[in-house]
Structure formats: C-alpha cells, structure tokens
Design a protein around this motif. Structure first.
Motif, PDB file in Angstrom:
ATOM      1  N   ARG A  66       0.818  -1.209   0.000  1.00 59.89           N
ATOM      2  CA  ARG A  66       0.000   0.000   0.000  1.00 59.89           C
ATOM      3  C   ARG A  66       0.853   1.260   0.000  1.00 59.89           C
ATOM      4  NH1 ARG A  66      -3.155  -3.900   1.551  1.00 59.89           N
ATOM      5  NH2 ARG A  66      -5.414  -3.749   1.296  1.00 59.89           N
ATOM      6  N   ALA A  67       1.966   1.216   0.709  1.00 59.36           N
ATOM      7  CA  ALA A  67       2.859   2.374   0.742  1.00 59.36           C
ATOM      8  C   ALA A  67       3.514   2.616  -0.617  1.00 59.36           C
ATOM      9  CB  ALA A  67       3.932   2.175   1.807  1.00 59.36           C
ATOM     10  N   ALA A  68       3.801   1.533  -1.354  1.00 63.10           N
ATOM     11  CA  ALA A  68       4.463   1.665  -2.653  1.00 63.10           C
ATOM     12  C   ALA A  68       3.481   1.931  -3.784  1.00 63.10           C
ATOM     13  CB  ALA A  68       5.283   0.409  -2.949  1.00 63.10           C
ATOM     14  N   PHE A  69       2.296   1.308  -3.725  1.00 60.40           N
ATOM     15  CA  PHE A  69       1.322   1.477  -4.802  1.00 60.40           C
ATOM     16  C   PHE A  69       0.426   2.694  -4.602  1.00 60.40           C
ATOM     17  CE2 PHE A  69       2.351  -2.891  -5.872  1.00 60.40           C
ATOM     18  CZ  PHE A  69       2.129  -2.949  -7.233  1.00 60.40           C
ATOM     19  N   GLY A  70       0.253   3.139  -3.359  1.00 60.64           N
ATOM     20  CA  GLY A  70      -0.636   4.265  -3.110  1.00 60.64           C
ATOM     21  C   GLY A  70      -0.302   5.498  -3.930  1.00 60.64           C
ATOM     22  N   PRO A  71       0.961   5.948  -3.944  1.00 62.78           N
ATOM     23  CA  PRO A  71       1.314   7.148  -4.708  1.00 62.78           C
ATOM     24  C   PRO A  71       1.724   6.877  -6.155  1.00 62.78           C
ATOM     25  CG  PRO A  71       3.146   6.512  -3.332  1.00 62.78           C
ATOM     26  CD  PRO A  71       2.056   5.517  -3.050  1.00 62.78           C
ATOM     27  N   LEU A  72       1.504   5.652  -6.643  1.00 61.20           N
ATOM     28  CA  LEU A  72       1.954   5.279  -7.988  1.00 61.20           C
ATOM     29  C   LEU A  72       1.382   6.210  -9.055  1.00 61.20           C
ATOM     30  CD1 LEU A  72       3.468   3.082  -9.692  1.00 61.20           C
ATOM     31  CD2 LEU A  72       1.248   1.944  -9.917  1.00 61.20           C
ATOM     32  N   ARG A  73       2.268   6.688  -9.934  1.00 65.83           N
ATOM     33  CA  ARG A  73       1.858   7.579 -11.032  1.00 65.83           C
ATOM     34  C   ARG A  73       1.972   6.914 -12.405  1.00 65.83           C
ATOM     35  NH1 ARG A  73       0.397   9.753  -7.109  1.00 65.83           N
ATOM     36  NH2 ARG A  73       0.574  11.941  -6.494  1.00 65.83           N
ATOM     37  N   THR A  74       2.746   5.854 -12.496  1.00 67.27           N
ATOM     38  CA  THR A  74       2.978   5.203 -13.787  1.00 67.27           C
ATOM     39  C   THR A  74       1.891   4.165 -14.021  1.00 67.27           C
ATOM     40  OG1 THR A  74       5.358   5.488 -13.448  1.00 67.27           O
ATOM     41  CG2 THR A  74       4.665   3.966 -15.190  1.00 67.27           C
ATOM     42  N   THR A  75       1.071   4.384 -15.029  1.00 65.60           N
ATOM     43  CA  THR A  75      -0.068   3.498 -15.265  1.00 65.60           C
ATOM     44  C   THR A  75       0.201   2.442 -16.331  1.00 65.60           C
ATOM     45  OG1 THR A  75      -0.986   5.069 -16.876  1.00 65.60           O
ATOM     46  CG2 THR A  75      -1.724   5.275 -14.593  1.00 65.60           C
ATOM     47  N   GLY A  76       1.289   2.571 -17.087  1.00 64.18           N
ATOM     48  CA  GLY A  76       1.571   1.636 -18.166  1.00 64.18           C
ATOM     49  C   GLY A  76       2.462   0.485 -17.745  1.00 64.18           C
ATOM     50  N   PHE A  77       3.121  -0.139 -18.736  1.00 55.82           N
ATOM     51  CA  PHE A  77       3.911  -1.345 -18.500  1.00 55.82           C
ATOM     52  C   PHE A  77       5.110  -1.121 -17.568  1.00 55.82           C
ATOM     53  CE2 PHE A  77       1.917  -2.527 -22.617  1.00 55.82           C
ATOM     54  CZ  PHE A  77       1.374  -3.738 -22.239  1.00 55.82           C
ATOM     55  N   THR A  78       5.577   0.113 -17.443  1.00 55.26           N
ATOM     56  CA  THR A  78       6.789   0.385 -16.680  1.00 55.26           C
ATOM     57  C   THR A  78       6.507   0.628 -15.209  1.00 55.26           C
ATOM     58  OG1 THR A  78       7.408   1.559 -18.715  1.00 55.26           O
ATOM     59  CG2 THR A  78       8.998   1.618 -16.952  1.00 55.26           C
TER      60      THR A  78
END
Length: 248
Positions: A168-180
């Motif tokens: 949750r800490a790593a995915f919560g602020p995720l900005r990259t929506t594609g394969f990378t």
C-alpha cells in the motif's frame, strides 16, 4: 482493508483475455490449494467476453473494474482493494509459473518485504520466443533501469509479492499506469527501506501479449526518465485515492 482469514491476495490484471484466462484461473487455484487466499481479477475495460469468463469460473474469485487504462493502473487498483496479509500479482497468461507461490509465501512469512520473480536469476528456467529486437530492447531497458532500482536484475517479470503494508505504501502514490509501473513500485519500495529478494522463476513465453516492441518499448524508455525525476523530486510518498468498483 484486511480480511480475517485471508493470508494471500493474488491480483490478475486483464484486458481482452477471454481465451487465455479460463486455463489460467484453474492453474492459479491449483497452485493456491492449502493457502488461505483470494484471487482478484481486475478488468481493465475489456471489450470481449473476459468479464463473462470470470463470472462463470467455478471457484472463488473477486472481479473488479478499473476504468483507468494501463496495466499499472489495474494492478494498483487490485492491490489497494486486496484483503490479505500479503499481496502479489501475476500476468493473465501465467508466463511465470505460479508453482513458486508457496516458497514465495514462506519468504514473506520470514520477514522479507518484497519477493520479485526474476528471469535474470541464475536459477531461472526461461523459454522465450522473442525477436532479436525485443531481446536487445530488454537488455537496454534493464541497463537504463539500474540507476533507479540498483541491484534488481529483472524489474519486468509479472510475478511480484509484498507484505500488505509495504504494498500500500508503494502502490498508493503510484503515477505510472503503463507497463513500466514495476520500476516505480520497486523504486518506492527501496526508498522505504524494504527487504527485497529476487527469486528464480520458470518462465515460458506465451503468445498473445499486448506489448508492442516498438510502440510500447519507446514509451517504456520515456517512462523511465519520468519515474527517475518523480522519485528524485519527492521527499516522501503522498498517497492519492483509488476509485474502484467491485463487480456484482
């Protein structure tokens, strides 16, 4: 939200997977026998019969809808909606064999924060049919990703598992929506001080990938520059809300 009794959540992002998904769901449930687990299939705006396949599957599975396009967006939605003590994701084609799930789970129970399936691991059995262009592109991508995620040999294998809090800490602020997206997630995990282990996988190239070597390869290299700038500019991750609808 964690659910009592669920130890492991496995997220499967899907886009137009009506042909490959039936066998994959059966294989996944066989690999999870004896584990208190949930399978979370995240439909990423499929236009074929993928949703019908999931609903007709004879086994416990949750179906989520993620309208925001991109594999990263779909995995993020599934991770943040997961209910297990541990959570991971695998590709719909099961190119990376899920037979390794029990050993991965044992590592997480021992205190490892992130377990990364790696085709670069010397113990991996990799059977690929990719073109020479894709092989060269993959090598160049790994070299370009190293400054962002030093020490991780393979960021792109679709087989990664986390403790729920770290995920949750790593995915919560995720900005990259594609394969990378994997690079950003692993970069955030490293910056949070996570204990990360790479493990060997049995990986078989499966026909039907939606990744286009030229189109998506160019976008992936461009995304690496954005990810590095993003992580360098952030003093700490800032979570943003996720909007996800669970299907009936």
């Amino acid at each position: 939200m964690r659910l009592a009794g669920v130890e492991l959540s496995v997220v499967v992002p899907v886009y137009n997977e009506e042909r490959r998904l039936p066998a994959s769901l059966v294989g996944l449930h066989m690999a999870l026998r004896g584990i208190a687990a949930e399978v979370v299939v995240v439909d990423n705006a499929s236009t074929d019969g993928t949703v019908d396949v999931v609903r007709a599957h004879d086994g416990p599975v949750r179906l989520l809808h993620c309208a925001e396009r991109g594999k990263g967006a779909a995995v993020r939605a599934g991770v943040l909606a997961s209910r297990g003590r541990f959570v991971g994701f695998c590709d719909a084609d099961l190119a990376a064999s899920v037979d390794a799930v029990p050993s991965v789970l044992a590592r997480l129970r021992r205190g490892v924060d992130v377990v990364v399936g790696s085709r670069a691991h010397p113990g991996s059995d990799v059977r690929a049919r990719n073109s020479p262009l894709r092989h060269v592109g993959a090598w160049a991508f790994r070299r370009a990703a190293q400054p962002i995620v030093p020490g991780i040999g393979d960021t792109q294998c679709g087989f990664k598992f986390f403790t729920a809090d770290l995920a949750r800490a790593a995915f919560g602020p995720l900005r990259t929506t594609g394969f990378t997206f994997d690079v950003e997630v692993l970069g955030r995990a490293q910056r949070l001080g996570a204990v990360i282990e790479e493990v060997p996988v049995r990986w078989i190239d499966v026909a039907g990938s939606t990744f286009d070597t030229l189109r998506d390869g160019y976008r992936s290299f461009a995304a690496l520059h954005r990810i590095r700038a993003l992580l360098d500019a952030e003093e700490q991750p800032v979570a943003r809300p996720v909007l996800v609808a669970e299907a009936a």
